[in-house]
Design a protein around this motif. Structure first.
Motif, PDB file in Angstrom:
ATOM      1  N   VAL A 127      43.638  28.124  34.893  1.00 33.13           N
ATOM      2  CA  VAL A 127      44.870  28.757  35.680  1.00 33.13           C
ATOM      3  C   VAL A 127      44.408  29.069  37.089  1.00 33.13           C
ATOM      4  N   LYS A 128      43.152  29.900  37.214  1.00 28.51           N
ATOM      5  CA  LYS A 128      42.707  30.217  38.456  1.00 28.51           C
ATOM      6  C   LYS A 128      42.155  29.183  39.699  1.00 28.51           C
ATOM      7  N   ILE A 129      41.613  28.182  38.702  1.00 23.88           N
ATOM      8  CA  ILE A 129      41.074  27.106  39.849  1.00 23.88           C
ATOM      9  C   ILE A 129      42.512  26.380  40.355  1.00 23.88           C
ATOM     10  N   GLY A 130      43.554  26.397  39.708  1.00 23.92           N
ATOM     11  CA  GLY A 130      44.712  25.818  40.118  1.00 23.92           C
ATOM     12  C   GLY A 130      45.402  26.765  41.164  1.00 23.92           C
ATOM     13  N   GLN A 131      45.063  27.949  41.364  1.00 24.57           N
ATOM     14  CA  GLN A 131      45.630  28.849  42.333  1.00 24.57           C
ATOM     15  C   GLN A 131      44.612  28.433  43.535  1.00 24.57           C
ATOM     16  N   ALA A 132      43.279  28.374  43.358  1.00 20.10           N
ATOM     17  CA  ALA A 132      42.098  27.823  44.400  1.00 20.10           C
ATOM     18  C   ALA A 132      42.528  26.727  44.947  1.00 20.10           C
ATOM     19  N   TYR A 133      42.891  25.545  44.194  1.00 26.02           N
ATOM     20  CA  TYR A 133      43.211  24.340  44.353  1.00 26.02           C
ATOM     21  C   TYR A 133      44.621  24.564  45.535  1.00 26.02           C
ATOM     22  N   CYS A 134      45.379  25.275  45.076  1.00 24.37           N
ATOM     23  CA  CYS A 134      46.785  25.231  45.685  1.00 24.37           C
ATOM     24  C   CYS A 134      46.535  26.051  47.188  1.00 24.37           C
ATOM     25  N   ARG A 135      45.555  27.066  47.137  1.00 23.22           N
ATOM     26  CA  ARG A 135      45.459  27.490  48.578  1.00 23.22           C
ATOM     27  C   ARG A 135      44.592  26.457  49.432  1.00 23.22           C
ATOM     28  N   MET A 136      43.902  25.909  48.708  1.00 23.96           N
ATOM     29  CA  MET A 136      42.930  24.877  49.579  1.00 23.96           C
ATOM     30  C   MET A 136      43.985  23.660  50.057  1.00 23.96           C
ATOM     31  N   ASN A 137      44.959  23.391  49.442  1.00 25.87           N
ATOM     32  CA  ASN A 137      46.055  22.310  49.993  1.00 25.87           C
ATOM     33  C   ASN A 137      46.908  23.047  51.151  1.00 25.87           C
ATOM     34  N   LEU A 138      46.947  24.160  50.810  1.00 26.35           N
ATOM     35  CA  LEU A 138      47.768  25.001  51.893  1.00 26.35           C
ATOM     36  C   LEU A 138      47.104  24.987  53.304  1.00 26.35           C
ATOM     37  N   GLN A 139      45.818  25.497  52.844  1.00 29.51           N
ATOM     38  CA  GLN A 139      44.828  25.500  54.095  1.00 29.51           C
ATOM     39  C   GLN A 139      44.455  24.251  54.730  1.00 29.51           C
TER      40      GLN A 139
END
Ligand SMILES: Cc1cc2nc3c(=O)[nH]c(=O)nc-3n(C[C@H](O)[C@H](O)[C@H](O)COP(=O)(O)O)c2cc1C
Length: 387
Positions: free
Chosen positions: A309-321
């Motif tokens: 779940v937490k890597i999903g959050q990190a991946y999402c932020r990465m895609n937004l950045q």
């Protein structure tokens, strides 16, 4: 009309594929319209539903949208995995489905900040479950708290722009400065390790492996069926299901899209004989991976549900950045998948990149530059909400 005639019709040489963005080119059509959906529902009175109307824009495997939300009290809701929206053939342990829970939560958290609320996320409030099972327990409880002092997350403005861009890229690697910026960005908010692979040798090796991995993926009836079920062959299917993906997400538009959908994409044909669909997927993967000069891996030390779940959050932020930096991003997950046929190639890949025993490469994606693509569809907020 067969595939060769189609390619000739469009004036392209051999080697191009129906899905290839080398073939589809740019389009003057507006690309930011939210397909089959009017955008976050600002008219909604309920702040929870407003937040959820953004959260469903999160990246998620095959655009399954594997989410159920149960409303708890006026400012909180629980998120569950939708057990009817799994990918058992390609994601047998539901690891990627749980990454897709994290992307939803992160999008919700960022959206809440833009709407003047702090979102507290309590993970697995009734306890985690093992990777071998899926239990009917919430992945998280989200509690919103209005806060006059809260400033919108800087990524809020990217929520409606982000997409997974499946076009061919420009074969130019990210600059050293871009890579450092993203490393720093990831280190600031995630325990995961972000590794870039940008050398010509890596490029060749990875495009070979990713293409072979797709070849393995399409060599099985159940796996093919899972992808075909989420492939939308025309706008009527998009409007009907409001999930999945189609040629528009690879950048095809206008007359070329109409021709492809009219003459080449038939649900009946694909389901009867998936061979051609599989060959197209392999050709497309080759073209996509050869067009990218930078690949990235996101790696975690642990691989429990909460880590997914937490890597999903990190991946999402990465895609937004990366969206904020004007870059295109696209996950290419086949080689990471845990079904038996993939394991020998996965082992070679992990060994080659010296991935420590016990570490998990959770996401592999390419980065580069490309014209935007049309957003993939989303279902209505009400269809995932249970009172
Ligand atoms: C865990 C995960 C794995 C994914 N794997 C792939 C993949 O292997 N190939 C691909 O084309 N897209 C992949 N995607 C991207 C999804 O297809 C995409 O997020 C979804 O269709 C929604 O589209 P959007 O990201 O443009 O909103 C993946 C996304 C996630 C979150």
């Amino acid at each position: 009309m067969d595939r060769r005639n189609f390619i000739q019709l469009l004036g392209f040489g051999a080697g191009a594929t129906v899905f290839s963005s080398a073939l589809v080119g740019c389009s003057s059509e507006p690309q930011t319209e939210l397909y089959g959906w009017a955008g976050p529902e600002s008219t909604l009175e309920d702040i929870r539903l407003k937040v959820i109307s953004y959260a469903i824009l999160a990246p998620n495997p095959h655009n399954k949208q594997p989410w159920i939300v149960k409303l708890i009290d006026p400012l909180s809701f629980d998120l569950y995995v939708d057990p009817d929206r799994l990918l058992p053939a390609t994601d047998p342990y539901h690891r990627q489905i749980h990454i897709g829970q994290g992307t939803f939560l992160e999008t919700a958290r960022i959206a809440a900040s833009g709407l003047g609320y702090k979102a507290d996320i309590e993970y697995f409030p009734q306890g985690q479950y093992a990777n071998t099972e899926l239990q009917n327990r919430p992945v998280a409880r989200v509690t919103l708290q209005q806060s006059a002092g809260i400033s919108p997350d800087p990524l809020f403005g990217q929520l409606l722009k982000r997409s997974s861009n499946k076009r061919d890229y420009d074969q130019v690697a990210l600059t050293a400065a871009e890579q450092i910026e993203l490393q720093q960005f990831n280190a600031d908010t995630s325990d995961s390790t972000l590794v870039f692979k940008s050398s010509p040798k890596d490029q060749k090796q990875l495009s070979d492996w990713l293409t072979q991995a797709m070849q393995i993926e399409v060599g099985n009836k159940e796996r093919d069926a899972e992808t075909i079920a989420m492939f939308r062959v025309n706008d009527a299917e998009v409007a009907k299901y409001r999930d999945g993906f189609g040629v528009a997400q690879s950048g095809m538009s206008g007359i070329k899209k109409t021709i492809a959908e009219t003459f080449f994409l038939s649900r009946e044909k694909m389901e009867k004989d998936p061979t051609d669909f599989g060959n197209q997927a392999v050709d497309m993967t080759k073209s996509q991976s050869e067009s990218a000069a930078t690949f990235a891996l996101m790696i975690t030390k642990n691989n429990q549900r909460i880590d997914q779940v937490k890597i999903g959050q990190a991946y999402c932020r990465m895609n937004l950045q990366t969206t904020a930096m004007g870059l295109a991003q696209h996950p290419m997950s086949q080689i990471l998948q845990e079904y038996k046929d993939m394991l020998p190639m996965q082992k070679t890949f992990l060994k080659h990149y010296n991935i420590a025993e016990g570490d998990t490469v959770q996401m592999l994606f390419r980065l580069g530059r490309a014209e935007p693509v049309k957003h993939s569809a989303r279902r209505a907020v009400q269809s995932i909400v249970q009172v």
